[in-house]
Design a protein around this motif. Structure first.
Motif, PDB file in Angstrom:
ATOM      1  N   MET A 166      53.956  45.438  24.924  1.00 41.79           N
ATOM      2  CA  MET A 166      55.119  46.060  25.559  1.00 41.79           C
ATOM      3  C   MET A 166      56.208  46.288  24.501  1.00 41.79           C
ATOM      4  O   MET A 166      56.534  45.391  23.730  1.00 41.79           O
ATOM      5  N   SER A 167      56.749  47.493  24.467  1.00 41.76           N
ATOM      6  CA  SER A 167      57.746  47.816  23.459  1.00 41.76           C
ATOM      7  C   SER A 167      59.062  47.091  23.734  1.00 41.76           C
ATOM      8  O   SER A 167      59.341  46.692  24.869  1.00 41.76           O
ATOM      9  N   GLN A 168      59.886  46.959  22.668  1.00 39.25           N
ATOM     10  CA  GLN A 168      61.179  46.297  22.823  1.00 39.25           C
ATOM     11  C   GLN A 168      62.088  47.082  23.762  1.00 39.25           C
ATOM     12  O   GLN A 168      62.839  46.505  24.550  1.00 39.25           O
ATOM     13  N   PHE A 169      61.996  48.410  23.703  1.00 38.91           N
ATOM     14  CA  PHE A 169      62.804  49.243  24.589  1.00 38.91           C
ATOM     15  C   PHE A 169      62.468  48.958  26.051  1.00 38.91           C
ATOM     16  O   PHE A 169      63.369  48.839  26.898  1.00 38.91           O
ATOM     17  N   THR A 170      61.183  48.818  26.371  1.00 36.02           N
ATOM     18  CA  THR A 170      60.761  48.530  27.743  1.00 36.02           C
ATOM     19  C   THR A 170      61.275  47.172  28.195  1.00 36.02           C
ATOM     20  O   THR A 170      61.743  47.005  29.329  1.00 36.02           O
ATOM     21  N   ILE A 171      61.195  46.189  27.298  1.00 37.14           N
ATOM     22  CA  ILE A 171      61.694  44.842  27.620  1.00 37.14           C
ATOM     23  C   ILE A 171      63.192  44.893  27.907  1.00 37.14           C
ATOM     24  O   ILE A 171      63.676  44.309  28.885  1.00 37.14           O
ATOM     25  N   ASN A 172      63.930  45.608  27.056  1.00 43.60           N
ATOM     26  CA  ASN A 172      65.375  45.738  27.266  1.00 43.60           C
ATOM     27  C   ASN A 172      65.683  46.396  28.603  1.00 43.60           C
ATOM     28  O   ASN A 172      66.598  45.977  29.326  1.00 43.60           O
ATOM     29  N   MET A 173      64.934  47.443  28.928  1.00 44.27           N
ATOM     30  CA  MET A 173      65.139  48.150  30.191  1.00 44.27           C
ATOM     31  C   MET A 173      64.891  47.230  31.385  1.00 44.27           C
ATOM     32  O   MET A 173      65.625  47.273  32.380  1.00 44.27           O
ATOM     33  N   LEU A 174      63.874  46.379  31.287  1.00 45.03           N
ATOM     34  CA  LEU A 174      63.558  45.460  32.386  1.00 45.03           C
ATOM     35  C   LEU A 174      64.698  44.467  32.608  1.00 45.03           C
ATOM     36  O   LEU A 174      65.102  44.213  33.756  1.00 45.03           O
ATOM     37  N   PHE A 175      65.212  43.908  31.523  1.00 45.09           N
ATOM     38  CA  PHE A 175      66.297  42.933  31.652  1.00 45.09           C
ATOM     39  C   PHE A 175      67.575  43.581  32.169  1.00 45.09           C
ATOM     40  O   PHE A 175      68.213  43.079  33.094  1.00 45.09           O
ATOM     41  N   VAL A 176      67.974  44.686  31.551  1.00 45.78           N
ATOM     42  CA  VAL A 176      69.213  45.350  31.954  1.00 45.78           C
ATOM     43  C   VAL A 176      69.079  45.952  33.355  1.00 45.78           C
ATOM     44  O   VAL A 176      69.972  45.807  34.196  1.00 45.78           O
ATOM     45  N   GLY A 177      67.951  46.620  33.615  1.00 45.02           N
ATOM     46  CA  GLY A 177      67.731  47.208  34.932  1.00 45.02           C
ATOM     47  C   GLY A 177      67.668  46.154  36.026  1.00 45.02           C
ATOM     48  O   GLY A 177      68.215  46.342  37.125  1.00 45.02           O
ATOM     49  N   GLY A 178      67.019  45.013  35.739  1.00 49.85           N
ATOM     50  CA  GLY A 178      66.953  43.924  36.715  1.00 49.85           C
ATOM     51  C   GLY A 178      68.326  43.365  37.039  1.00 49.85           C
ATOM     52  O   GLY A 178      68.644  43.086  38.202  1.00 49.85           O
ATOM     53  N   SER A 179      69.169  43.204  35.994  1.00 50.81           N
ATOM     54  CA  SER A 179      70.523  42.682  36.240  1.00 50.81           C
ATOM     55  C   SER A 179      71.337  43.681  37.048  1.00 50.81           C
ATOM     56  O   SER A 179      72.100  43.295  37.946  1.00 50.81           O
TER      57      SER A 179
END
Length: 580
Positions: free
Chosen positions: A1-14
């Motif tokens: 999983m790319s770092q961009f996807t991980i960032n999106m999951l954390f920010v989008g989840g919050s």
């Protein structure tokens, strides 16, 4: 999983969490919009207060400041000390008055529209200058971690704040800030724990800070002193020469913090007077969790950064620019890291080229032509997981934390602005006959206007944005804090004294700041250079707020005694409030 996807999951989840809270906690009355119905439990209010205070400036900038030397711990001492003043001197008594806003208290206590208007102006100056940094900070965090432009990031931030602040008012903001505190404290402490384990073997960063550097076997702070000294910088633990100015600066931060309107209104939201004091106590606990972690993160990140540039020590060749890490390249794209190969050797020279002795005795002998690396201190927290090569999920977490810090304080400031406009200016000054329903509409429209202005200021930040911290704290210290103190503890102070004191303290403080930083911060309009040898009695523009507060007290007392006493009704009200 790319770092961009991980960032999106954390920010989008919050963001999904904040949205759900906003819908669940939407305000249905003016009381819920202004003070969350006065039903927030002390622990939750303490957590929301901590999130309100731990802004983008605290989350992003404090670590960068302390990384330059422990003398900058005065920021932490001043800001934390301000909450002690709030807990002991202001919070329970303000709750006893049972008002919605700071100008509402001032207007009612002194029975004066003029005093209310001066308080509104002071609140707007403080809050608007403060909110610039929060909106731009959110834009920077978005730009780096979601790979969008800072303009796009700022607009997204504004939309999110618009949704939960306009819909929920203080009720929605409060419960959203509780969630934001959890996100930001986890985002701040978890990377610090990882880095502490790497460098010292201690799981508690506070112990690692005073512990032993594992690789060298010497104390961590001694190792850091050694490393920065070899590059011409002053020791991390070096003392400050002007202790008088440092004392005044810390005191200004204390009384400025105690006078910040977006923090004060939090104590109107609890059920009873005792809860206001407990709220302040819990806020101190939650803030302490953050501020005791900042110095370890600052010291450890600076040590890691320097040793990455000089992996074999300062006496050996530096890192080749072509071999720089991926995180280095990513931050270069933001412009917050810049490299200029001044001697064309392909190596990254990082040193203090403002130190004449070091330049003459060391740099010139090595063929260095000047410092080649510029690192904006504000990136140290956001880049810390990448610099330490931590897992991708930690990077995603700190992205969500940085954005949460910016949004939590921005929403509190915007609520303070809109409440002052709708409740104090419209309802209690211009159109006192409007209904609660119309006032609620005015409050939401005021919030929309505040968000639009804040977004515009974020997109077009004035050139003096960096100096507005001095103005915000100076105004809060010299205008709001003294009038609250005298309004609670000195029944002889009347409306004329309160207005005169606020004006005298504010004009002195703003005038002193403009004298050294330029009138309205326009370059070239300053009367004297902002240098220690030109300061009056060694007092810097950043430290003058407490002097303005003293002038406020003196003028207010003098004018009050030279004019008529407040009415007996007002004096009895003050006496009843002092004994909660």
């Amino acid at each position: 999983m790319s770092q961009f996807t991980i960032n999106m999951l954390f920010v989008g989840g919050s963001f999904a969490l904040y949205t759900w809270i906003a819908i669940w906690a939407r305000a249905k009355s003016t009381k819920e919009f202004y003070i969350a119905g006065g039903e927030v439990p002390p622990v939750m209010n303490g957590m929301a207060t901590a999130a309100d205070w731990l802004s983008a400036a605290s989350f992003i900038s404090v670590t960068g400041l302390i990384s330059q030397g422990y003398f900058n711990s005065s920021f932490i001492m001043g800001w934390t000390g301000g909450y002690v003043l709030l807990a002991v001197l202001l919070a329970p008594y303000l709750r006893r008055f049972a008002k919605y806003t700071v100008p509402d208290f001032v207007g009612s206590r002194f029975d004066s529209k003029a005093a209310r208007l001066v308080a509104v102006v002071a609140l707007l100056v403080v809050s608007l200058t403060y909110v610039i940094g929060q909106m731009t900070g959110a834009g920077v965090a978005f730009a780096r971690f979601l790979e969008v432009s800072s303009t796009t990031g700022l607009i997204i931030s504004s939309i999110v704040v618009f949704f939960y602040a306009v819909l929920g008012g203080m009720k929605g903001v409060t419960y959203t800030q509780v969630a934001q505190y959890v996100v930001l404290i986890l985002a701040f402490t978890i990377p610090t724990v990882f880095i502490s384990l790497q460098l010292t073997g201690h799981i508690l960063p506070q112990l690692g800070f005073i512990g032993t550097h594992t690789e060298s076997g010497i104390p961590l702070l001694e190792k850091l002193n050694q490393v920065v000294r070899e590059l011409g910088f002053q020791d991390y633990t070096a003392d400050v020469s002007n202790k008088w100015n440092m004392f005044l600066f810390t005191l200004t931060l204390m009384v400025g913090t105690a006078g910040l309107p977006h923090v004060i209104i939090r104590f109107f939201t609890v059920p009873k007077v005792a809860d206001a004091r407990w709220s302040a106590g819990w806020a101190l606990v939650f803030i302490a969790l953050f501020y005791t972690t900042a110095p370890p993160l600052a010291a450890m990140t600076r040590l890691t950064l320097v040793t990455n540039i000089f992996p074999q020590g300062a006496d050996q060749p530096a890192l080749e620019y072509e071999n720089r890490a991926e995180w280095f390249k990513k931050w270069e794209e933001t412009g917050l890291i810049k490299f200029e190969d001044k001697n064309n050797d392909g190596l990254i020279q990082l040193y203090n080229d403002k130190n004449p002795a070091f330049v003459e005795n060391v740099a010139n002998e090595k063929g260095w032509a000047g410092n080649e690396l510029y690192v904006n201190n504000d990136i140290l927290v956001l880049a810390a997981p990448e610099i330490a090569n931590l897992p991708g999920w930690v990077i995603g977490l700190i992205a969500a934390g940085g954005i949460a810090a910016a949004l939590s304080t921005a929403s509190g400031l915007l609520l303070a602005i809109s409440s002052a406009v709708s409740h104090d200016l419209i309802k209690n000054t211009l159109y006192p006959e409007i209904s609660d329903k119309t006032e609620m509409l005015a409050a939401r429209l005021s919030m929309v206007g505040a968000i639009l202005i804040a977004t515009w200021l974020g997109l077009n930040p004035p050139g003096f944005a960096a100096q507005t911290v001095a103005l915000a704290f100076g105004m809060a210290a010299s205008s709001i804090f003294p009038v609250l103190m005298m309004g609670i503890f000195f029944k002889r102070i009347n409306a004329k004294g309160a207005v005169s004191g606020m004006l005298a303290g504010s004009f002195f403080t703003v005038g002193y700041i403009f004298t050294y930083l330029g009138w309205f911060f326009i370059p070239g309009t300053n009367t004297y250079p902002n240098l220690p040898e030109f300061w009056v009695m060694g007092i810097s523009p950043l430290s003058v707020g407490c002097i303005g507060a003293l002038i406020n007290f003196i003028v207010a007392i003098g004018v009050s005694y030279a004019t008529e006493e407040p009415s007996e009704e007002i004096q009895k009200m003050v006496e009843s409030v002092r004994y909660p």
